[in-house]
Design an enzyme around this catalytic site. Sequence first.
Site, PDB file in Angstrom:
ATOM      1  N   ALA A  65       0.866  -1.177   0.000  1.00 44.87           N
ATOM      2  CA  ALA A  65       0.000   0.000   0.000  1.00 44.87           C
ATOM      3  C   ALA A  65       0.901   1.224   0.000  1.00 44.87           C
ATOM      4  CB  ALA A  65      -0.891  -0.022   1.233  1.00 44.87           C
ATOM      5  N   GLY A 109       0.630  -4.874   1.052  1.00 42.73           N
ATOM      6  CA  GLY A 109      -0.557  -4.932   0.199  1.00 42.73           C
ATOM      7  C   GLY A 109      -0.289  -5.599  -1.142  1.00 42.73           C
ATOM      8  N   GLU A 112      -0.635  -9.144  -0.458  1.00 47.73           N
ATOM      9  CA  GLU A 112      -2.070  -9.376  -0.208  1.00 47.73           C
ATOM     10  C   GLU A 112      -2.866  -9.354  -1.508  1.00 47.73           C
ATOM     11  OE1 GLU A 112      -1.797  -6.192   2.858  1.00 47.73           O
ATOM     12  OE2 GLU A 112      -2.973  -7.571   4.078  1.00 47.73           O
ATOM     13  N   GLU A 132       4.554  -4.978   7.364  1.00 46.95           N
ATOM     14  CA  GLU A 132       3.811  -3.867   7.988  1.00 46.95           C
ATOM     15  C   GLU A 132       4.227  -3.604   9.425  1.00 46.95           C
ATOM     16  OE1 GLU A 132       2.423  -6.294   6.136  1.00 46.95           O
ATOM     17  OE2 GLU A 132       0.772  -5.507   4.926  1.00 46.95           O
TER      18      GLU A 132
HETATM   19  C1  HXC Z   1       5.097   4.345  -1.379  1.00 48.90           C
HETATM   20  C2  HXC Z   1       7.003   3.322  -2.139  1.00 48.90           C
HETATM   21  C3  HXC Z   1       6.628   2.109  -1.532  1.00 48.90           C
HETATM   22  C4  HXC Z   1       5.386   2.067  -0.829  1.00 48.90           C
HETATM   23  C5  HXC Z   1       8.525   1.821  -2.508  1.00 48.90           C
HETATM   24  N1  HXC Z   1       8.172   3.101  -2.718  1.00 48.90           N
HETATM   25  N2  HXC Z   1       7.597   1.197  -1.779  1.00 48.90           N
HETATM   26  N3  HXC Z   1       6.236   4.414  -2.059  1.00 48.90           N
HETATM   27  N4  HXC Z   1       4.662   3.205  -0.775  1.00 48.90           N
HETATM   28  N5  HXC Z   1       4.930   0.944  -0.263  1.00 48.90           N
HETATM   29  C6  HXC Z   1       8.916   4.116  -3.464  1.00 48.90           C
HETATM   30  C7  HXC Z   1      10.138   4.615  -2.704  1.00 48.90           C
HETATM   31  O1  HXC Z   1       9.766   5.610  -1.783  1.00 48.90           O
HETATM   32  C8  HXC Z   1      10.980   5.170  -3.843  1.00 48.90           C
HETATM   33  O2  HXC Z   1      10.480   6.416  -4.268  1.00 48.90           O
HETATM   34  C9  HXC Z   1      10.695   4.192  -4.964  1.00 48.90           C
HETATM   35  O3  HXC Z   1       9.475   3.555  -4.645  1.00 48.90           O
HETATM   36  C10 HXC Z   1      11.769   3.126  -5.103  1.00 48.90           C
HETATM   37  O4  HXC Z   1      11.927   2.488  -3.833  1.00 48.90           O
HETATM   38  P1  HXC Z   1      13.358   2.305  -3.122  1.00 48.90           P
HETATM   39  O5  HXC Z   1      13.088   2.084  -1.695  1.00 48.90           O
HETATM   40  O6  HXC Z   1      14.280   3.401  -3.501  1.00 48.90           O
HETATM   41  O7  HXC Z   1      13.859   0.952  -3.817  1.00 48.90           O
HETATM   42  P2  HXC Z   1      14.827  -0.151  -3.188  1.00 48.90           P
HETATM   43  O8  HXC Z   1      15.949   0.490  -2.437  1.00 48.90           O
HETATM   44  O9  HXC Z   1      15.159  -1.089  -4.308  1.00 48.90           O
HETATM   45  O10 HXC Z   1      13.949  -0.926  -2.104  1.00 48.90           O
HETATM   46  C11 HXC Z   1      12.807  -1.674  -2.501  1.00 48.90           C
HETATM   47  C12 HXC Z   1      11.915  -2.042  -1.267  1.00 48.90           C
HETATM   48  C13 HXC Z   1      11.602  -0.739  -0.477  1.00 48.90           C
HETATM   49  C14 HXC Z   1      12.675  -3.018  -0.371  1.00 48.90           C
HETATM   50  C15 HXC Z   1      10.660  -2.707  -1.812  1.00 48.90           C
HETATM   51  O11 HXC Z   1      11.120   0.227  -1.407  1.00 48.90           O
HETATM   52  C16 HXC Z   1      10.583  -0.925   0.602  1.00 48.90           C
HETATM   53  O12 HXC Z   1      10.914  -1.463   1.643  1.00 48.90           O
HETATM   54  N6  HXC Z   1       9.352  -0.460   0.346  1.00 48.90           N
HETATM   55  C17 HXC Z   1       8.289  -0.496   1.348  1.00 48.90           C
HETATM   56  C18 HXC Z   1       7.757  -1.900   1.502  1.00 48.90           C
HETATM   57  C19 HXC Z   1       6.652  -1.940   2.567  1.00 48.90           C
HETATM   58  O13 HXC Z   1       6.909  -1.625   3.741  1.00 48.90           O
HETATM   59  N7  HXC Z   1       5.438  -2.338   2.158  1.00 48.90           N
HETATM   60  C20 HXC Z   1       4.325  -2.402   3.044  1.00 48.90           C
HETATM   61  C21 HXC Z   1       3.543  -1.116   3.007  1.00 48.90           C
HETATM   62  S1  HXC Z   1       2.148  -1.152   4.133  1.00 48.90           S
HETATM   63  P3  HXC Z   1      11.286   7.793  -4.022  1.00 48.90           P
HETATM   64  O14 HXC Z   1      10.460   8.811  -4.760  1.00 48.90           O
HETATM   65  O15 HXC Z   1      11.284   7.994  -2.560  1.00 48.90           O
HETATM   66  O16 HXC Z   1      12.629   7.549  -4.596  1.00 48.90           O
HETATM   67  C22 HXC Z   1       1.023  -2.135   3.357  1.00 48.90           C
HETATM   68  C23 HXC Z   1      -0.241  -2.574   4.045  1.00 48.90           C
HETATM   69  C24 HXC Z   1      -0.866  -1.569   4.824  1.00 48.90           C
HETATM   70  O17 HXC Z   1       1.176  -2.535   2.292  1.00 48.90           O
HETATM   71  C25 HXC Z   1      -2.095  -2.133   5.435  1.00 48.90           C
HETATM   72  C26 HXC Z   1      -2.259  -1.769   6.881  1.00 48.90           C
HETATM   73  C27 HXC Z   1      -2.273  -0.283   7.197  1.00 48.90           C
END
Ligand code: HXC
Length: 258
Positions: A65, A109, A112, A132
């Site tokens: 998400a 997400g 999911e 998360e």
């Molecule tokens: C918004 C995201 C994002 C996300 C990545 N990006 N994941 N933006 N939401 N979930 C964006 C980054 O900010 C960045 O943009 C660009 O995508 C590239 O990501 P990087 O981090 O630079 O890439 P990398 O170093 O290769 O790392 C990849 C990754 C990491 C390991 C996947 O991006 C990451 O950990 N992302 C978050 C994963 C996460 O926590 N997902 C769960 C979300 S919560 P910019 O513009 O900054 O360069 C969820 C459920 C919620 O899904 C439901 C309950 C509330």
Amino acid sequence: MAYETILVEQRDAVTLITLNRPQALNALNSQVLADLGAAFAAYDADPTQHCAVLTGSEKAFAAGADIKEMVDKEAADFFLQDFFSDWQTKVVATRKPWIAAVAGFALGGGCELAMMADFILAADTARFGQPEVKLGVAPGMGGSQRLTRAVGKAKAMEMCLTGRMMGAEEAERAGLVARIVPAAELLDDALKTAAAIAAMPPMAAMVNKEMVNIAFETNLAQGILTERRLFQILTATQDKKEGMTAFVEKRPGVWKGR
Ligand code: HXC
């Protein structure tokens, strides 16, 4: 129809939906949900389309998400908007079969969403996770439930509590994905698999999907009764007559879709 965050194309009877926010690793924001909801509804309603494939990019199916969309929201916003409930009604409600073709990250997400599919085909690069907890939250789109049903309590609990990612091989061993495919062949394989499903009698495919899903919703006796009734209903279709006659006459069936 024009979409902002996804690409949709039809290849014969197969609808290919591609998540297309590469700058955000296909993070799932409200626009993605609106686009996916509309695309799945259009697929379900189109009598020429009989299977769909949902895929992302080489690097990410979807990294979760959209954290940037959620960061300033307060609990009351999530509650009052019933945040994430639309995924259930707009995506999971699809009655026709669809496959998630996953390469790269399928996190939060994204994992999911993949698990909402009828099954997952994984590239050898696929990585699944529910990170998360690291953000101070927990899965909100079905992850704690679907992951646990798919891989069992031990692995689901470990993944949710540590946020660690599971690679493709472990995911296949654990029963999360149907098959692993070399990354370069993922889309071709998924489209071929979808074409094979699309070539089946369409009502039978829909009922098979419904039956398997019922196994997750009810007890064994009720599930077996429902299966028997649905089987009996299918025997009233023209395609049942055609399918069995075609077998006896040693020729391919020609489906009416009813
Ligand atoms: C918004 C995201 C994002 C996300 C990545 N990006 N994941 N933006 N939401 N979930 C964006 C980054 O900010 C960045 O943009 C660009 O995508 C590239 O990501 P990087 O981090 O630079 O890439 P990398 O170093 O290769 O790392 C990849 C990754 C990491 C390991 C996947 O991006 C990451 O950990 N992302 C978050 C994963 C996460 O926590 N997902 C769960 C979300 S919560 P910019 O513009 O900054 O360069 C969820 C459920 C919620 O899904 C439901 C309950 C509330």
